[in-house]
Write a protein that holds these residues in place. Sequence first.
Motif, mmCIF file in Angstrom:
data_model
loop_
_atom_site.group_PDB
_atom_site.id
_atom_site.type_symbol
_atom_site.label_atom_id
_atom_site.label_comp_id
_atom_site.label_asym_id
_atom_site.label_seq_id
_atom_site.Cartn_x
_atom_site.Cartn_y
_atom_site.Cartn_z
ATOM 1 N N ASP A 49 0.835 -1.208 0.000
ATOM 2 C CA ASP A 49 0.000 0.000 0.000
ATOM 3 C C ASP A 49 0.868 1.256 0.000
ATOM 4 O O ASP A 49 0.573 2.236 -0.676
ATOM 5 C CB ASP A 49 -0.916 0.000 1.225
ATOM 6 N N ARG B 268 2.194 1.822 -3.430
ATOM 7 C CA ARG B 268 1.172 2.381 -4.325
ATOM 8 C C ARG B 268 1.007 3.883 -4.062
ATOM 9 O O ARG B 268 0.922 4.685 -4.980
ATOM 10 C CB ARG B 268 -0.168 1.657 -4.103
ATOM 11 N N ARG C 84 -6.786 3.181 6.819
ATOM 12 C CA ARG C 84 -5.661 2.758 5.997
ATOM 13 C C ARG C 84 -6.160 2.524 4.581
ATOM 14 O O ARG C 84 -7.353 2.311 4.357
ATOM 15 C CB ARG C 84 -5.067 1.459 6.545
ATOM 16 N N THR C 85 -5.244 2.498 3.636
ATOM 17 C CA THR C 85 -5.612 2.190 2.257
ATOM 18 C C THR C 85 -6.383 0.873 2.275
ATOM 19 O O THR C 85 -5.963 -0.063 2.961
ATOM 20 C CB THR C 85 -4.350 2.023 1.405
ATOM 21 N N SER D 37 -4.796 -5.278 -1.688
ATOM 22 C CA SER D 37 -3.644 -6.102 -2.075
ATOM 23 C C SER D 37 -3.631 -7.396 -1.281
ATOM 24 O O SER D 37 -4.169 -7.479 -0.188
ATOM 25 C CB SER D 37 -2.365 -5.337 -1.789
#
Length: 345
Positions: free
Chosen positions: A83, A86, A110-111, A115
């Motif tokens: 993350d 990215r 959080r993202t 993933s």
Amino acid sequence: VQVSADPDQGASLGTSPSALLLTVAAVARRIGVAPATLRTWDRRYGLGPSSHVSGTHRRYTAADLERLQAMRRLTLAGMQAADAARAVLHLGAHAGAALAPVLAGSTLPRTPPTSEPDPVDPAEEAEVPGWGAGMPDTDDLFADPQQRVLARAALALDQATVADVLWRSLRTTGVVATWEQLLRPVLVAAGRRWELTGEGVEVEHLLAHTTEAVLRSYAVGAPEPASGRPVLLSAVPGEQHGLPLAALAAALAEQGLGSRVLGTDLPVVAFVAAVRRTGPSAVMLWSHLSSTSGLEVLDAMPPIRPAPVVLTGGGGWPVEALPAGVCYASGLAEARDLVVSAVEG
Ligand code: B12
């Protein structure tokens, strides 16, 4: 053409700062990760060196380094490597400054976990140094996520993240909570590590220096007492510990009260001169170690009128033997309140 004597850098360098050409080993040292981690980040996420010097291995440019520093800050703040990569690839080097403090505060989701979880890479596991023999892991030592982020950043000598975490905590929880719940536990652990292993002085120094700088800038600009009788904060002769004075100055500033910090290891004559010259309303004397000579300072206190309120703090004072009229503050909030009431008179 800029040519560097750094053995880590390539021989044929470019003409702009972006041409800084570093080896894997040099970048690994600069950002505090293992070289294997950098190779993993390159292989998995494409965060590799973008320059090629003929006849040598590929080299990292200044822009590559900035991206990796951002990546490092985000992973230290607790983001998954995929993350973080990215975010860095989308936001560039600013991702670290933009997101790390927010993550440290845990207020931003959080993202999303789009993933796959990263397979465990031993090099990545080992990338944040531990406390060393006899000390538990950071996660076992600190229950609070903020303390963990601060401790990990200090261990990694990541000064920017240490400062970010402190600023964020000061703004959201105030000085006393930041000092008592965030800073003191990590400072005590750093001191304990040194005591047990003789190691980590660089970590302790970075933490202390950054803490002092942040607390001092937090305190700047608060107005002094309207009476014209200032508040003086000083450490006794021989005493190098001064962070509690910086914390007190910041806590007073938060209450709208400016003070003057005379610093550590102040000779008796200099303290006496400062008291005579300024006619303070309150004086705080810090003594951390019992080996430092605080009683000499109290004996030398000049007889000015009106007399200042004299406060002492720190484990170095023989509390039972303090002269009549001298107060002992056992903590930051108590010291702040005693100074405020001394000024209000
Ligand atoms: C940072 C640090 C340094 C920095 C200081 C930088 C700076 N600008 O202040 C430097 C590197 C200079 C340093 C030097 C040394 N240090 Co040092 N240091 C520390 C460390 C990590 C944090 C100090 C700190 O700010 N503590 C503040 C709080 C965290 O202390 P506390 O004990 O929790 O606080 C108590 C009270 O003081 C009070 N309190 C807390 N906050 C406040 C605030 C106010 C306003 C008030 C009134 C009260 C108050 O409440 C607590 C309960 O009583 C401590 C570790 C530790 N446990 O404190 C070691 C520590 C204090 N240092 C230690 C030592 C041995 C040294 C050196 C002798 C090392 C050396 N060989 O050179 C030198 C001393 C030099 C000298 N003559 O002064 C030992 C002291 C052991 C002892 N009791 O004798 C400690 C405890 C480390 C350890 N575990 O061994 N140090």
